[in-house]
Enzyme design. Structure first.
Site, PDB file in Angstrom:
ATOM      1  N   LYS A   1       0.829  -1.219   0.000  1.00  0.00           N
ATOM      2  CA  LYS A   1       0.000   0.000   0.000  1.00  0.00           C
ATOM      3  C   LYS A   1       0.857   1.260   0.000  1.00  0.00           C
ATOM      4  O   LYS A   1       0.643   2.171  -0.801  1.00  0.00           O
ATOM      5  CB  LYS A   1      -0.910  -0.012   1.220  1.00  0.00           C
ATOM      6  CG  LYS A   1      -1.468   1.340   1.582  1.00  0.00           C
ATOM      7  CD  LYS A   1      -2.123   1.333   2.942  1.00  0.00           C
ATOM      8  CE  LYS A   1      -2.354   2.705   3.486  1.00  0.00           C
ATOM      9  NZ  LYS A   1      -1.399   3.182   4.475  1.00  0.00           N
ATOM     10  N   ASN A   2       1.809   1.330   0.924  1.00  0.00           N
ATOM     11  CA  ASN A   2       2.514   2.602   1.102  1.00  0.00           C
ATOM     12  C   ASN A   2       3.489   2.918  -0.023  1.00  0.00           C
ATOM     13  O   ASN A   2       3.987   4.036  -0.113  1.00  0.00           O
ATOM     14  CB  ASN A   2       3.205   2.648   2.472  1.00  0.00           C
ATOM     15  CG  ASN A   2       2.166   2.861   3.572  1.00  0.00           C
ATOM     16  OD1 ASN A   2       1.020   3.218   3.290  1.00  0.00           O
ATOM     17  ND2 ASN A   2       2.559   2.639   4.810  1.00  0.00           N
TER      18      ASN A   2
ATOM     19  N   ARG B   1      -4.380  10.280   3.637  1.00  0.00           N
ATOM     20  CA  ARG B   1      -3.092  10.890   3.923  1.00  0.00           C
ATOM     21  C   ARG B   1      -2.223  11.002   2.666  1.00  0.00           C
ATOM     22  O   ARG B   1      -1.589  12.012   2.404  1.00  0.00           O
ATOM     23  CB  ARG B   1      -2.392   9.987   4.941  1.00  0.00           C
ATOM     24  CG  ARG B   1      -1.114  10.521   5.481  1.00  0.00           C
ATOM     25  CD  ARG B   1      -1.391  11.554   6.522  1.00  0.00           C
ATOM     26  NE  ARG B   1      -0.220  12.276   6.920  1.00  0.00           N
ATOM     27  CZ  ARG B   1      -0.245  13.492   7.427  1.00  0.00           C
ATOM     28  NH1 ARG B   1      -1.391  14.113   7.600  1.00  0.00           N
ATOM     29  NH2 ARG B   1       0.848  14.084   7.776  1.00  0.00           N
TER      30      ARG B   1
ATOM     31  N   CYS C   1      -5.608   8.478   8.876  1.00  0.00           N
ATOM     32  CA  CYS C   1      -5.888   7.960  10.217  1.00  0.00           C
ATOM     33  C   CYS C   1      -5.422   8.953  11.276  1.00  0.00           C
ATOM     34  O   CYS C   1      -4.417   9.632  11.105  1.00  0.00           O
ATOM     35  CB  CYS C   1      -5.164   6.633  10.433  1.00  0.00           C
ATOM     36  SG  CYS C   1      -5.872   5.262   9.516  1.00  0.00           S
TER      37      CYS C   1
ATOM     38  N   ARG D   1      -0.002  15.211  12.812  1.00  0.00           N
ATOM     39  CA  ARG D   1       0.790  14.726  11.677  1.00  0.00           C
ATOM     40  C   ARG D   1       1.160  15.912  10.780  1.00  0.00           C
ATOM     41  O   ARG D   1       0.632  16.071   9.687  1.00  0.00           O
ATOM     42  CB  ARG D   1       0.009  13.657  10.894  1.00  0.00           C
ATOM     43  CG  ARG D   1      -0.283  12.425  11.721  1.00  0.00           C
ATOM     44  CD  ARG D   1      -1.082  11.376  10.963  1.00  0.00           C
ATOM     45  NE  ARG D   1      -0.291  10.638  10.007  1.00  0.00           N
ATOM     46  CZ  ARG D   1      -0.777   9.658   9.238  1.00  0.00           C
ATOM     47  NH1 ARG D   1      -2.048   9.320   9.330  1.00  0.00           N
ATOM     48  NH2 ARG D   1      -0.002   9.032   8.385  1.00  0.00           N
ATOM     49  N   PRO D   2       2.100  16.745  11.266  1.00  0.00           N
ATOM     50  CA  PRO D   2       2.449  17.939  10.481  1.00  0.00           C
ATOM     51  C   PRO D   2       3.162  17.578   9.181  1.00  0.00           C
ATOM     52  O   PRO D   2       3.643  16.450   9.027  1.00  0.00           O
ATOM     53  CB  PRO D   2       3.397  18.710  11.401  1.00  0.00           C
ATOM     54  CG  PRO D   2       3.909  17.722  12.391  1.00  0.00           C
ATOM     55  CD  PRO D   2       2.908  16.614  12.481  1.00  0.00           C
ATOM     56  N   ILE D   3       3.222  18.544   8.253  1.00  0.00           N
ATOM     57  CA  ILE D   3       3.962  18.294   7.002  1.00  0.00           C
ATOM     58  C   ILE D   3       5.031  19.373   6.800  1.00  0.00           C
ATOM     59  O   ILE D   3       5.403  19.695   5.679  1.00  0.00           O
ATOM     60  CB  ILE D   3       3.020  18.202   5.773  1.00  0.00           C
ATOM     61  CG1 ILE D   3       2.131  19.435   5.665  1.00  0.00           C
ATOM     62  CG2 ILE D   3       2.180  16.950   5.798  1.00  0.00           C
ATOM     63  CD1 ILE D   3       1.475  19.538   4.289  1.00  0.00           C
TER      64      ILE D   3
ATOM     65  N   GLN E   1       8.170  19.296   7.173  1.00  0.00           N
ATOM     66  CA  GLN E   1       9.406  18.867   6.492  1.00  0.00           C
ATOM     67  C   GLN E   1       9.211  18.785   4.973  1.00  0.00           C
ATOM     68  O   GLN E   1      10.150  19.015   4.213  1.00  0.00           O
ATOM     69  CB  GLN E   1       9.891  17.521   7.036  1.00  0.00           C
ATOM     70  CG  GLN E   1      10.232  17.559   8.509  1.00  0.00           C
ATOM     71  CD  GLN E   1      11.277  18.612   8.841  1.00  0.00           C
ATOM     72  OE1 GLN E   1      12.379  18.618   8.285  1.00  0.00           O
ATOM     73  NE2 GLN E   1      10.944  19.529   9.723  1.00  0.00           N
TER      74      GLN E   1
ATOM     75  N   ASP F   1       3.662   0.567  12.147  1.00  0.00           N
ATOM     76  CA  ASP F   1       2.426   0.030  11.561  1.00  0.00           C
ATOM     77  C   ASP F   1       2.079  -1.368  12.083  1.00  0.00           C
ATOM     78  O   ASP F   1       0.990  -1.869  11.813  1.00  0.00           O
ATOM     79  CB  ASP F   1       2.533  -0.009  10.027  1.00  0.00           C
ATOM     80  CG  ASP F   1       2.566   1.389   9.432  1.00  0.00           C
ATOM     81  OD1 ASP F   1       2.248   2.350  10.156  1.00  0.00           O
ATOM     82  OD2 ASP F   1       2.920   1.524   8.241  1.00  0.00           O
TER      83      ASP F   1
ATOM     84  N   ARG G   1      -9.200   0.505   4.108  1.00  0.00           N
ATOM     85  CA  ARG G   1      -8.304   1.507   3.515  1.00  0.00           C
ATOM     86  C   ARG G   1      -6.999   0.889   3.031  1.00  0.00           C
ATOM     87  O   ARG G   1      -6.427   1.317   2.053  1.00  0.00           O
ATOM     88  CB  ARG G   1      -7.904   2.540   4.576  1.00  0.00           C
ATOM     89  CG  ARG G   1      -8.884   3.607   4.809  1.00  0.00           C
ATOM     90  CD  ARG G   1      -8.314   4.568   5.830  1.00  0.00           C
ATOM     91  NE  ARG G   1      -9.185   5.706   5.964  1.00  0.00           N
ATOM     92  CZ  ARG G   1      -8.974   6.719   6.795  1.00  0.00           C
ATOM     93  NH1 ARG G   1      -7.897   6.738   7.558  1.00  0.00           N
ATOM     94  NH2 ARG G   1      -9.812   7.712   6.845  1.00  0.00           N
TER      95      ARG G   1
END
Ligand code: EPZ
Length: 420
Positions: free
Chosen positions: A23-24, A94, A118, A123-125, A127, A306, A398
């Site tokens: 998936k990822n 996400r 989720c 969950r900042p972005i 970076q 995970d 998902r």
């Protein structure tokens, strides 16, 4: 319509399971496909709702998508004419954040709301943004919409403050067609990052060092067509390995890259479970009694966050105290309260779950609250006395392809019930 899983307890997973595509990795390859105007064919794609949602977004941007086979897709992005993905859909997953890197790389601009996904705590972005800014992009927030634009994206030397899978991939996507050389230091080393780099290189990009903590990217003018197969999903594989360990089963998990699962194999051996490693399979033979152990999640090659919920479930079986520390996400413990309903003796201290294992779990009515926690409930239900109900299976869908059928393949009864 209410959809839930009904799981019979006291069952062992046995036989063989062939693992699907990751998936990822897949959720990054689809946006990456938009970096070329030529046709990209991707095989071994998992059939999960995160992929369906991403494809809807990509179609709405103007790409044409066809499905020549069950687990394969062809994407042609020649007619993509928008750099503004649908906010409603972006909010649902996400991985939509990878459209930032790919649309910025393709058009030099993107307008997108903050991605959903989720709830694992903040969950900042920052970076991701730091990387784009270093490459010369301007970033503005306008009524919840993030507007990122650059006259010309230039290669840059970027040191990530923390190891981030998403930021590493997003910067790679933006950099492959930028002018000059980009260096990402303190890059994440997950196998999915190597997969995305291999995919981009097969399209004509020049990405070196993926899988190490320094990635070097030399920008190229154009990317071309490719046919590519997604790597196996180490998290789906780990889910079934831990299920076999937890139920005292005997299961061959096939079609995997055993190296990707070394942190899981090592922990299972530590608790006393037998793991046999073959060239492309892992055989897990569970034991009635296992030993407690401590687990700390870390970026790859550490123990994967995970699989933290699954490990917590397994350790409820080990007489004694086990400590599971979550180092990657601030609040990835929403499964604990539900497991307590099954009689699990778990207390939380900061980022550490203290598990007093050894007593049997009993059936309960549970509510999945995130993808991996939800899958871990299936394992808990298989271990428990009686029949367990798991509600809100949409979270599990998902990222796991028809998980109930997969469990049925290994001999246990997990039923999807759809109530009108
Ligand atoms: C990816 O999420 C995966 N998602 C997650 O899988 C996985 O749990 C995670 O990597 C870690 O392995 C996808 O690939 C779509 P990160 P991502 O950026 O990219 C902080 C699953 O269940 N951070 O590596 O969002 C962040 O808050 C999902 O399949 C910043 O502070 O993870 C977290 O604490 C869930 N600023 C840590 O870094 C940033 O700009 C690691 O996050 C980026 C991240």
């Amino acid at each position: 319509m209410a959809v839930y899983f009904l799981v019979k307890g006291k069952q062992k997973t046995e036989g063989k399971i062939i693992i699907n595509g990751a998936k990822n990795s897949a959720v990054a390859l689809l946006p990456a496909a938009l970096l070329t105007e030529e046709t990209v064919k991707i095989d071994n794609l998992p059939q999960i709702t995160d992929i369906d949602k991403l494809l809807n977004i990509i179609r709405l941007l103007g790409a044409s998508v066809s499905s020549p086979g069950d687990h394969s897709l062809s994407i042609n992005g020649a007619n993509v004419n928008s750099f503004s993905p649908s906010g409603l859909l972006v909010n649902q997953l996400r991985a939509s954040y990878y459209l930032m890197g790919s649309l910025l790389g393709r058009f030099g601009r993107v307008e997108i709301p903050m991605p959903g996904g989720c709830d694992l705590g903040p969950r900042p972005i920052d970076q991701h943004i730091k990387g784009f800014s270093a490459m010369g992009a301007k970033v503005e927030m306008d009524h919840g919409l993030m507007k990122v634009f650059a006259k010309e994206l230039r290669g840059a030397h970027i040191y990530l403050d923390l190891v981030s899978v998403g930021a590493t991939i997003n910067i790679m996507l933006a950099a492959v067609k930028a002018e000059g050389k980009t260096i990402i230091e303190n890059a994440a080393r997950e196998p999915e990052i190597v997969d995305v780099a291999n995919f981009l290189n097969a399209m004509g990009a020049q990405v070196r060092g993926a899988g190490t903590d320094v990635i070097k990217i030399k920008g190229v003018k154009k990317l071309h067509a490719v046919e590519y197969s997604v790597i196996p999903d180490r998290i789906e594989a780990g889910t079934f390995m831990i299920a076999a360990a937890a139920t005292g089963g005997d299961l061959v998990v096939e079609g995997v890259i055993p190296k990707h699962l070394e942190p899981v194999t090592a922990k299972l051996k530590e608790v006393g479970v037998e793991v046999e490693t073959g060239p492309d399979y892992l055989r897990v033979v569970g034991r009635e009694k296992i030993s407690p152990c401590d687990v700390k999640t870390f970026p790859y090659p550490g123990f994967p966050t995970d699989l933290q919920p699954h490990m917590v479930v397994l350790l409820t079986k080990a007489p004694g105290i086990s400590l599971v520390t979550e180092n990657v996400f601030e609040r990835r413990f929403c499964h604990i309260d539900e497991l307590r309903k099954m009689g699990a003796q778990i207390t939380l201290e900061g980022r550490t779950a203290i598990i007093e294992g050894g007593s049997e779990l009993s059936s309960a009515s549970l509510k999945a609250m995130d993808l991996r926690g939800g899958a871990a409930f299936i394992i808990a239900a298989l271990m428990a006395n009686g029949e367990t109900v798991i509600n809100d299976v949409k979270y599990i869908d998902r990222g796991y392809e028809r998980i109930e059928e997969r469990f049925q393949e290994v001999g246990v009864s997990v039923q999807r019930i759809e109530e009108k």
